[in-house]
Every structure is written in C-alpha cells, then in structure tokens.
Design an enzyme around this catalytic site. Structure first.
Site, mmCIF file in Angstrom:
data_model
loop_
_atom_site.group_PDB
_atom_site.id
_atom_site.type_symbol
_atom_site.label_atom_id
_atom_site.label_comp_id
_atom_site.label_asym_id
_atom_site.label_seq_id
_atom_site.Cartn_x
_atom_site.Cartn_y
_atom_site.Cartn_z
ATOM 1 N N ARG A 1 -3.618 -14.885 0.340
ATOM 2 C CA ARG A 1 -2.616 -14.500 1.343
ATOM 3 C C ARG A 1 -3.195 -14.632 2.748
ATOM 4 O O ARG A 1 -4.291 -14.124 3.021
ATOM 5 C CB ARG A 1 -2.157 -13.051 1.124
ATOM 6 C CG ARG A 1 -0.909 -12.745 1.932
ATOM 7 C CD ARG A 1 -0.286 -11.396 1.612
ATOM 8 N NE ARG A 1 1.166 -11.491 1.755
ATOM 9 C CZ ARG A 1 1.967 -10.474 2.026
ATOM 10 N NH1 ARG A 1 1.468 -9.261 2.129
ATOM 11 N NH2 ARG A 1 3.268 -10.640 2.157
ATOM 12 N N HIS B 1 -6.845 -10.965 -0.346
ATOM 13 C CA HIS B 1 -6.175 -10.489 0.875
ATOM 14 C C HIS B 1 -6.888 -11.074 2.093
ATOM 15 O O HIS B 1 -7.893 -10.555 2.560
ATOM 16 C CB HIS B 1 -6.216 -8.962 0.919
ATOM 17 C CG HIS B 1 -5.221 -8.361 1.899
ATOM 18 N ND1 HIS B 1 -4.639 -9.085 2.912
ATOM 19 C CD2 HIS B 1 -4.707 -7.104 1.994
ATOM 20 C CE1 HIS B 1 -3.816 -8.290 3.590
ATOM 21 N NE2 HIS B 1 -3.837 -7.089 3.056
ATOM 22 N N TYR C 1 -7.719 -7.683 8.138
ATOM 23 C CA TYR C 1 -8.791 -7.088 7.326
ATOM 24 C C TYR C 1 -10.005 -8.026 7.255
ATOM 25 O O TYR C 1 -10.043 -9.053 7.935
ATOM 26 C CB TYR C 1 -8.241 -6.701 5.947
ATOM 27 C CG TYR C 1 -7.163 -5.634 6.062
ATOM 28 C CD1 TYR C 1 -7.499 -4.357 6.521
ATOM 29 C CD2 TYR C 1 -5.834 -5.915 5.800
ATOM 30 C CE1 TYR C 1 -6.518 -3.379 6.674
ATOM 31 C CE2 TYR C 1 -4.851 -4.935 5.946
ATOM 32 C CZ TYR C 1 -5.198 -3.674 6.393
ATOM 33 O OH TYR C 1 -4.228 -2.710 6.556
ATOM 34 N N GLY D 1 8.982 -7.003 0.488
ATOM 35 C CA GLY D 1 8.207 -5.792 0.618
ATOM 36 C C GLY D 1 9.099 -4.564 0.662
ATOM 37 O O GLY D 1 9.381 -3.910 -0.354
ATOM 38 N N ARG D 2 9.595 -4.278 1.862
ATOM 39 C CA ARG D 2 10.309 -3.013 2.073
ATOM 40 C C ARG D 2 11.509 -2.831 1.148
ATOM 41 O O ARG D 2 11.730 -1.740 0.625
ATOM 42 C CB ARG D 2 10.721 -2.906 3.543
ATOM 43 C CG ARG D 2 9.534 -2.659 4.455
ATOM 44 C CD ARG D 2 9.865 -2.922 5.912
ATOM 45 N NE ARG D 2 9.972 -4.355 6.177
ATOM 46 C CZ ARG D 2 10.319 -4.876 7.342
ATOM 47 N NH1 ARG D 2 10.621 -4.088 8.346
ATOM 48 N NH2 ARG D 2 10.373 -6.193 7.501
ATOM 49 N N THR E 1 0.843 -1.187 0.000
ATOM 50 C CA THR E 1 0.000 0.000 0.000
ATOM 51 C C THR E 1 0.880 1.240 0.000
ATOM 52 O O THR E 1 1.725 1.391 0.878
ATOM 53 C CB THR E 1 -0.863 -0.006 1.282
ATOM 54 O OG1 THR E 1 -1.697 -1.139 1.238
ATOM 55 C CG2 THR E 1 -1.693 1.249 1.406
ATOM 56 N N ASN F 1 -3.304 -4.733 12.929
ATOM 57 C CA ASN F 1 -4.676 -4.206 12.943
ATOM 58 C C ASN F 1 -5.591 -4.941 13.918
ATOM 59 O O ASN F 1 -6.717 -5.307 13.602
ATOM 60 C CB ASN F 1 -5.280 -4.252 11.529
ATOM 61 C CG ASN F 1 -4.523 -3.360 10.566
ATOM 62 O OD1 ASN F 1 -4.282 -2.191 10.858
ATOM 63 N ND2 ASN F 1 -4.121 -3.901 9.425
ATOM 64 N N ASN G 1 -3.539 -9.864 7.753
ATOM 65 C CA ASN G 1 -3.325 -8.549 8.375
ATOM 66 C C ASN G 1 -4.543 -7.897 9.031
ATOM 67 O O ASN G 1 -4.623 -6.673 9.106
ATOM 68 C CB ASN G 1 -2.716 -7.574 7.350
ATOM 69 C CG ASN G 1 -1.313 -7.992 6.961
ATOM 70 O OD1 ASN G 1 -0.725 -8.860 7.616
ATOM 71 N ND2 ASN G 1 -0.769 -7.404 5.915
ATOM 72 N N GLN H 1 -4.023 -7.552 -5.690
ATOM 73 C CA GLN H 1 -4.537 -8.016 -4.399
ATOM 74 C C GLN H 1 -5.902 -7.396 -4.122
ATOM 75 O O GLN H 1 -6.029 -6.172 -4.054
ATOM 76 C CB GLN H 1 -3.551 -7.673 -3.278
ATOM 77 C CG GLN H 1 -3.869 -8.455 -2.002
ATOM 78 C CD GLN H 1 -3.014 -8.077 -0.824
ATOM 79 O OE1 GLN H 1 -2.775 -6.888 -0.577
ATOM 80 N NE2 GLN H 1 -2.567 -9.062 -0.070
HETATM 81 C C1 FNR Z 1 2.793 -3.714 3.521
HETATM 82 N N1 FNR Z 1 2.269 -5.009 3.561
HETATM 83 C C2 FNR Z 1 1.104 -5.286 2.873
HETATM 84 N N2 FNR Z 1 0.603 -6.549 2.871
HETATM 85 C C3 FNR Z 1 -0.482 -6.876 2.120
HETATM 86 O O1 FNR Z 1 -0.889 -8.037 2.106
HETATM 87 N N3 FNR Z 1 -1.102 -5.908 1.363
HETATM 88 C C4 FNR Z 1 -0.676 -4.613 1.336
HETATM 89 O O2 FNR Z 1 -1.243 -3.786 0.592
HETATM 90 C C5 FNR Z 1 0.437 -4.266 2.159
HETATM 91 N N4 FNR Z 1 0.885 -2.981 2.247
HETATM 92 C C6 FNR Z 1 2.089 -2.695 2.860
HETATM 93 C C7 FNR Z 1 2.621 -1.407 2.772
HETATM 94 C C8 FNR Z 1 3.865 -1.134 3.300
HETATM 95 C C9 FNR Z 1 4.443 0.241 3.143
HETATM 96 C C10 FNR Z 1 4.585 -2.166 3.963
HETATM 97 C C11 FNR Z 1 5.964 -1.914 4.518
HETATM 98 C C12 FNR Z 1 4.048 -3.423 4.083
HETATM 99 C C13 FNR Z 1 3.103 -6.126 4.046
HETATM 100 C C14 FNR Z 1 4.113 -6.524 2.969
HETATM 101 O O3 FNR Z 1 3.449 -7.142 1.864
HETATM 102 C C15 FNR Z 1 5.168 -7.540 3.487
HETATM 103 O O4 FNR Z 1 4.522 -8.735 3.817
HETATM 104 C C16 FNR Z 1 5.906 -7.010 4.698
HETATM 105 O O5 FNR Z 1 6.446 -5.744 4.411
HETATM 106 C C17 FNR Z 1 7.017 -7.945 5.130
HETATM 107 O O6 FNR Z 1 7.960 -8.141 4.101
HETATM 108 P P1 FNR Z 1 9.387 -7.364 4.135
HETATM 109 O O7 FNR Z 1 9.106 -5.913 4.067
HETATM 110 O O8 FNR Z 1 10.040 -7.768 5.408
HETATM 111 O O9 FNR Z 1 10.109 -7.901 2.919
#
Ligand code: FNR
Length: 370
Positions: free
Chosen positions: A232, A180, A185, A327-328, A27, A240, A183, A102
């Site tokens: 997922r 999705h 939701y 992700g990050r 996101t 959340n 997390n 997603q």
């Molecule tokens: C996320 N994550 C996330 N997960 C998901 O299922 N849908 C989403 O839209 C988002 N949005 C989102 C935004 C931001 C800015 C972050 C940092 C994370 C979780 C993401 O997909 C991922 O699972 C986590 O960031 C962990 O992976 P990394 O960052 O450790 O590689």
C-alpha cells in the site's frame, strides 16, 4: 477493452474473488490492552464484515513492540497475538471470505510513553513530526518527540521484524499480507526526502530511499510468494507529517521497482481523502492516483479513498482500478458489498467510536433487511 463490474470475479494471486468491494485496513484500537492480542470481540467484528469470495485487509498490525504507535492496536509479534488472530481468520474463513494482514511499523509516529523501556521511537532520521500525538498512552495529547535515527547496522533487524511478522501472519491463518507503505509510517519515512536525511545506502537518491520498501517487500515475498503479498502506498498523502514536494519521480520509481515482482496487488490511497482516518477531509485539486499509476502497473490495482457505490462502480467499469477498498463505510455497514449490489442506502458512520472502546460503533451496526 472488455469492461468489468464491481460484481465480476477478480483473480488476486491464487484467489478468485467473487466481487471487487474490499475492506480497507482500519485501525480500531480494540485489542487486549496488555498483550495487544486480538480478542473474541475483534473476531466477531471481522466475521460480520466477511462475505463469500470477498477480501478483507485487516487493520495495520505492528511487527515489533518498537513499531507501535497507539494503545490497543493488535500486534503480530507474539504467540498470544498469533493465537488471537487465528480466531479472527477462522471466523472470516467460516463465512467463505479471505483476509490479508497489513504489516506495520510506525517509526516516528509514536511516543516514548508507548515504547518498551520508554525510549525514543526510531526513524530513518531524527526529524520530528510538527504536531501533537493524537493517541498517546495518556489521554492528553503530547508533542511528537524527535525520533532516534536508526543506525545502518540496525536496519536489517527491522527488515527481519517484517519477515517474522509475515511468518507469524502465515501461522495465524491469514491468506496473505500487505506491506503498509503509506500514511507517513516507517516505510514512507524512508521513501520521502524530508523524513530521510540519511547518507548511507538507505538515503539520498530515490533508489536508495526505496531500498527499505523493497527489502521489506522481498522479505514478505520470501515467506509468502509474491502473489500473496500486496503493497500500500499513498502518493500525494499528507497524513502524519507526510508529503513529498515532488511525488511523481519518487512514486514512479517505487511503482516501477515493485511492478516486476509479480505482487498480489498494488493498493493506492486516493489523495483526495488522505488523512481520512483523522478527519473528514476531502482535498480538492489533487490528482487521481489510480489514473496516474494504472498505466505504470501491470498487476491488480486496488485503490481507496472517498468512494461511493456509484464512483466505485465507475472506476472499475472505466478500467481505472480492478477493485475498490472501502474504509469508513465498511465500519458502519458490515454488509457493504451486498448493500452496493442491491442499491441499499448506507448507514452513516460515527467518527466518535472509530478508535477504542467496545461493541458500540464496532459490532453493533445493523445489516440491512432482506
Ligand atoms: C484508516 N486508514 C488506514 N489505512 C491503512 O493503511 N491502515 C490502517 O490501519 C488504517 N486505519 C484507519 C482507521 C480509520 C478509523 C480510518 C477512518 C482510516 C485509511 C483507510 O484504510 C482508508 O484508506 C480511508 O479511510 C479512505 O477510505 P474511505 O474511508 O474514504 O472509504
């Protein structure tokens, strides 16, 4: 057992991926403010992150206006949004990449200020998150409200919204969709006992709490075929207001019910990084989702959360997962697969620019020199 590497091909449904470094759904809250349609800036961001034979899972996108929980998240419920996403999918395809969308409904992780008509958000049950919304329509955080419990007769309409979202994703040129179910939701609110106090066929037993997940998954399958639909889940997640006291019976059942459907993949979040979107948390003394569920899943297993180049390579080589979603580090390294393959160090990410804004922290991260 033959070992695979991150850079060996992987078959996902009808697609042959050239490598196993996926972009996780992220996101970023940079869509059009009024229409919630993706704009050219978003197409450029995804284009930068596409690679030949690579798979991007595009950011969570509400399937209905009532499924929104943040400003400027792109939707998948209007013609304008479909047209905006078409520019994104075209840009990724021009680079030889694949892109899934997603599909999202936030349920109670919303606020009346973000809802059409200013009404309360809906959820399986009238149970509020204990805390403040991080991203309300106004810049001041506000306490979460108690959502309105969905009537039984309303639930098919929500399933229908997921079906329409899946159809819209097809019209927008995506290669598949991901439900999705993680997390905290809506889908997860149905799954978990503290957010689902229902006494109808959607609540009570584990089978009943899993019904909504299966209905939305099947709706997407009817549009796409099972082999282009992923799901997922975040067992042991805490994002959340999420958290099942005893996750294993629930997730054993859910994964067991999804397994025979023949999905494109199951996508797990590793408990160590649950909540990564919100903070730099690295939970310790938590189980490994991939190791728990690998023996229970016959299809492609993708996992995400806190991976480095080395730990991702090890997870695939040891057979714990088929692919790793980042992700990050994909935010700050548009050329992440190439960097991993060539052992080029990662650019660090700037958390301050994760959500909202323009090019800064979005399309201005550099690619590594050849
Ligand atoms: C996320 N994550 C996330 N997960 C998901 O299922 N849908 C989403 O839209 C988002 N949005 C989102 C935004 C931001 C800015 C972050 C940092 C994370 C979780 C993401 O997909 C991922 O699972 C986590 O960031 C962990 O992976 P990394 O960052 O450790 O590689």
């Amino acid at each position: 057992m033959p070992t695979s590497s991150l850079f060996s091909p992987l078959q996902i449904g009808p697609y042959r991926l050239a490598h196993r470094v996926l972009m996780a759904p992220l996101t970023r809250m940079r869509a059009e403010q009024a229409s919630f349609a993706p704009r050219p800036l978003n197409a450029e961001y995804y284009r930068q992150r596409a690679s030949r034979g690579g798979l991007i899972i595009a950011e969570a996108s509400p399937v209905a206006a009532t499924g929104r929980g943040n400003p400027a998240t792109p939707g998948i419920y209007s013609e304008e949004q479909i047209a905006g996403w078409r520019k994104v999918t075209d840009a990724v395809h021009a680079e030889g990449g694949l892109i899934f969308l997603q599909l999202w409904h936030v349920g109670r992780v919303s606020h009346s200020s973000l809802q059409p008509g200013g009404v309360l958000p809906v959820a399986p049950s009238a149970v509020a998150i204990d805390g403040v919304t991080m991203t309300p329509a106004s810049s001041t955080p506000q306490r979460y409200e108690t959502p309105r419990a969905l009537e039984t007769a309303e639930i098919p309409g929500v399933v229908e919204a997921f079906r329409q979202g899946a159809r819209n994703a097809l019209a927008a040129g995506f290669d598949g969709v991901e439900i999705h179910g993680a997390n905290g939701y809506l889908v997860e609110q149905f799954l978990q006992s503290h957010t689902n106090l229902r006494t109808d066929q959607y609540g009570g037993s584990i089978a009943n709490r899993t019904r909504f997940l299966l209905e939305v998954t099947n709706a997407a399958i009817e549009v796409w075929g099972a082999d282009r639909v992923g799901v997922r889940l975040s067992p042991y997640g805490v994002a959340n207001g999420s958290g099942e006291a005893e996750p294993m019976p629930l997730y054993d059942y859910a994964v067991g019910a999804l397994d025979p459907l023949g999905l494109a993949y199951l996508h797990l979040l590793e408990p160590r990084s649950s909540g990564a979107g919100r903070a730099e948390v690295n939970h310790t003394n938590v189980p490994s989702a991939m190791e728990l569920f690998r023996p229970k899943w016959r299809g492609v297993l993708v996992t995400a959360g806190g991976f480095t180049a080395d730990s991702a390579e090890a997870a695939v080589a040891e057979g714990h997962a088929d692919a790793i979603a980042f992700g990050r580090f994909f935010i700050s390294n548009p050329d992440l697969p190439r960097r991993i393959q060539r052992k080029i160090p990662f650019t660090p990410y700037n958390r301050a620019t994760f959500y909202g804004g323009e090019e800064a922290g979005y399309t201005d991260y550099p690619v590594a020199a050849e």
